[in-house]
Design an enzyme around this catalytic site. Structure first.
Site, PDB file in Angstrom:
ATOM      1  N   ARG A 182      16.782  53.716 -25.734  1.00  0.00           N
ATOM      2  CA  ARG A 182      15.399  53.720 -26.199  1.00  0.00           C
ATOM      3  C   ARG A 182      15.364  53.052 -27.575  1.00  0.00           C
ATOM      4  O   ARG A 182      16.249  53.284 -28.403  1.00  0.00           O
ATOM      5  CB  ARG A 182      14.867  55.155 -26.315  1.00  0.00           C
ATOM      6  CG  ARG A 182      14.474  55.788 -24.992  1.00  0.00           C
ATOM      7  CD  ARG A 182      13.241  55.132 -24.356  1.00  0.00           C
ATOM      8  NE  ARG A 182      12.829  55.773 -23.124  1.00  0.00           N
ATOM      9  CZ  ARG A 182      13.244  55.432 -21.902  1.00  0.00           C
ATOM     10  NH1 ARG A 182      14.111  54.442 -21.729  1.00  0.00           N
ATOM     11  NH2 ARG A 182      12.788  56.067 -20.842  1.00  0.00           N
ATOM     12  N   GLU A 232       7.496  49.005 -28.292  1.00  0.00           N
ATOM     13  CA  GLU A 232       7.300  48.142 -27.113  1.00  0.00           C
ATOM     14  C   GLU A 232       5.832  48.064 -26.737  1.00  0.00           C
ATOM     15  O   GLU A 232       5.138  49.081 -26.825  1.00  0.00           O
ATOM     16  CB  GLU A 232       8.111  48.696 -25.929  1.00  0.00           C
ATOM     17  CG  GLU A 232       9.595  48.600 -26.173  1.00  0.00           C
ATOM     18  CD  GLU A 232      10.428  49.205 -25.043  1.00  0.00           C
ATOM     19  OE1 GLU A 232       9.893  49.485 -23.962  1.00  0.00           O
ATOM     20  OE2 GLU A 232      11.624  49.400 -25.272  1.00  0.00           O
ATOM     21  N   HIS A 289      12.995  45.336 -21.635  1.00  0.00           N
ATOM     22  CA  HIS A 289      13.228  46.666 -21.049  1.00  0.00           C
ATOM     23  C   HIS A 289      13.409  46.577 -19.525  1.00  0.00           C
ATOM     24  O   HIS A 289      12.602  47.117 -18.755  1.00  0.00           O
ATOM     25  CB  HIS A 289      12.064  47.622 -21.397  1.00  0.00           C
ATOM     26  CG  HIS A 289      12.443  49.077 -21.295  1.00  0.00           C
ATOM     27  ND1 HIS A 289      11.907  50.054 -22.103  1.00  0.00           N
ATOM     28  CD2 HIS A 289      13.303  49.716 -20.460  1.00  0.00           C
ATOM     29  CE1 HIS A 289      12.419  51.230 -21.769  1.00  0.00           C
ATOM     30  NE2 HIS A 289      13.269  51.049 -20.773  1.00  0.00           N
TER      31      HIS A 289
HETATM   32  C1  GLV Z   1      14.065  53.480 -18.242  1.00  0.00           C
HETATM   33  O1  GLV Z   1      14.104  53.132 -19.377  1.00  0.00           O
HETATM   34  C2  GLV Z   1      14.317  54.817 -17.828  1.00  0.00           C
HETATM   35  O2  GLV Z   1      14.360  55.737 -18.669  1.00  0.00           O
HETATM   36  O3  GLV Z   1      14.478  55.034 -16.619  1.00  0.00           O
END
Ligand code: GLV
Length: 324
Positions: free
Chosen positions: A238, A267, A285
């Protein structure tokens, strides 16, 4: 009457088919993110919601969803959901671990390799028509094979990254609140060390911790200063785990050699300083973004949502205490 489920945004159709067996589904197949006021309005009559990491299920939103029984998040991370607020209301929160582990580890390794070997820069160079000849020093990067990898967080994804690194002959260090079971340490040949030691001794540092209050800005000025000047930081967890402004300053000052980032603090905005640097590889991402994995994530979330509404135990509750 069938329970009503809000699906906040576009999902793979498998999820809708699963929900429609037992529920009335409120779904518009749009990629737009619902603004908080629209989310609240659509949640008014919903007993379940299948949401994504782009949806902020804050305490305020949860407070305005009087009938809600289950929040099924299509992600392994659930920092977008105020779990204590849900738990206080007896609302089950579920997530989608497991199915995305290997794909995310693959992407982590791809990003590590791409950053070390300057692949996007090399491709831009070629496509830009600048390739004149082979040169002994053309686009030389860093070795990966045999270099030390520091894994911050040895959970499912951290371990899957470690297995890949073993194939690259990389000595492994890891930091975690507690050492992993001995059998796992032995299998992975990974040594548990404090974070500071890991930062000082790793050629690559990869982050695999969930975002919580105690991991926000886990990597900030002090930690970046401990890294080797030749080191590369990789983040597929993250964005807010890393203090992005501090990372930009550290990269600009040459405190580390580069970064491979799939996640960002705000983001979809990316710090302009990162965009200006040639030694960072930036992805939108996409850690778990394969069609089979994203399909399974959607189906898993839908299945857990429907299970809770049928009065059954979901496969992946985040707050099992509300299940009694
Ligand atoms: C993606 O970032 C997830 O947490 O699955």
């Amino acid at each position: 009457m069938k329970p009503r489920v809000l699906v906040t945004r576009h999902v793979y159709p498998a999820a809708i088919a699963i929900l429609q067996e037992d529920c009335t589904v409120d779904y518009h197949a749009t990629h737009d993110v619902l603004a908080p006021d629209r989310l609240v309005r659509r949640l008014q009559h919903a007993q379940g919601v299948v949401c994504q990491l782009t949806d902020a299920l804050t305490a305020d939103v949860i407070a305005e969803a009087p009938q809600l029984k289950v929040i099924a998040n299509i992600a392994v991370g659930y920092d977008n959901v105020d779990v204590p607020a849900a738990t206080a209301r007896g609302i089950v929160v579920t997530h989608t671990p497991g199915v995305l582990t290997e794909a995310t580890a693959d992407l982590t390794f791809a990003l590590l390799l791409a950053t070390a070997r300057r692949l996007p820069e090399a491709e831009r160079f070629l496509r830009g028509g600048r390739w004149q000849r082979w040169d002994v020093d053309l686009l030389c990067g860093a070795d990966v094979h045999g270099r030390t990898l520091g894994i911050v967080g040895l959970g499912r994804i951290g371990q899957a990254v470690a297995r890949r690194a073993r194939g690259f002959g990389m000595p492994l260090l890891y930091s975690a609140p507690r050492p992993a079971p001995e059998a796992i340490e032995r299998e992975l040949q990974a040594r548990h060390v404090p974070l500071d030691t890991l930062l000082q001794h790793s050629d690559f540092v990869t982050l695999h911790v969930p975002l919580r209050d105690d991991t926000r800005h886990l990597i900030s000025v002090e930690q970046l200063c401990r890294m080797r000047r030749s080191a590369i930081l990789v983040n597929t967890s993250r964005g807010p785990i890393v203090d992005e402004a501090a990372l930009v300053a550290a990269l600009e000052e040459g405190l580390l050699a580069g970064a491979g980032l799939d996640v960002f603090e705000h983001e979809p905005q990316v710090h302009p300083g990162l965009l200006a640097l040639p030694n960072v590889v930036l992805l939108p991402h996409v850690g778990s973004a394969t069609v089979p994995v994203r399909t399974r994530m959607c189906a898993l979330a839908a299945g857990d949502c429907a299970a809770v509404l049928r009065g059954e135990r979901p496969a992946h509750p985040v707050n099992p205490e509300v299940l009694g």
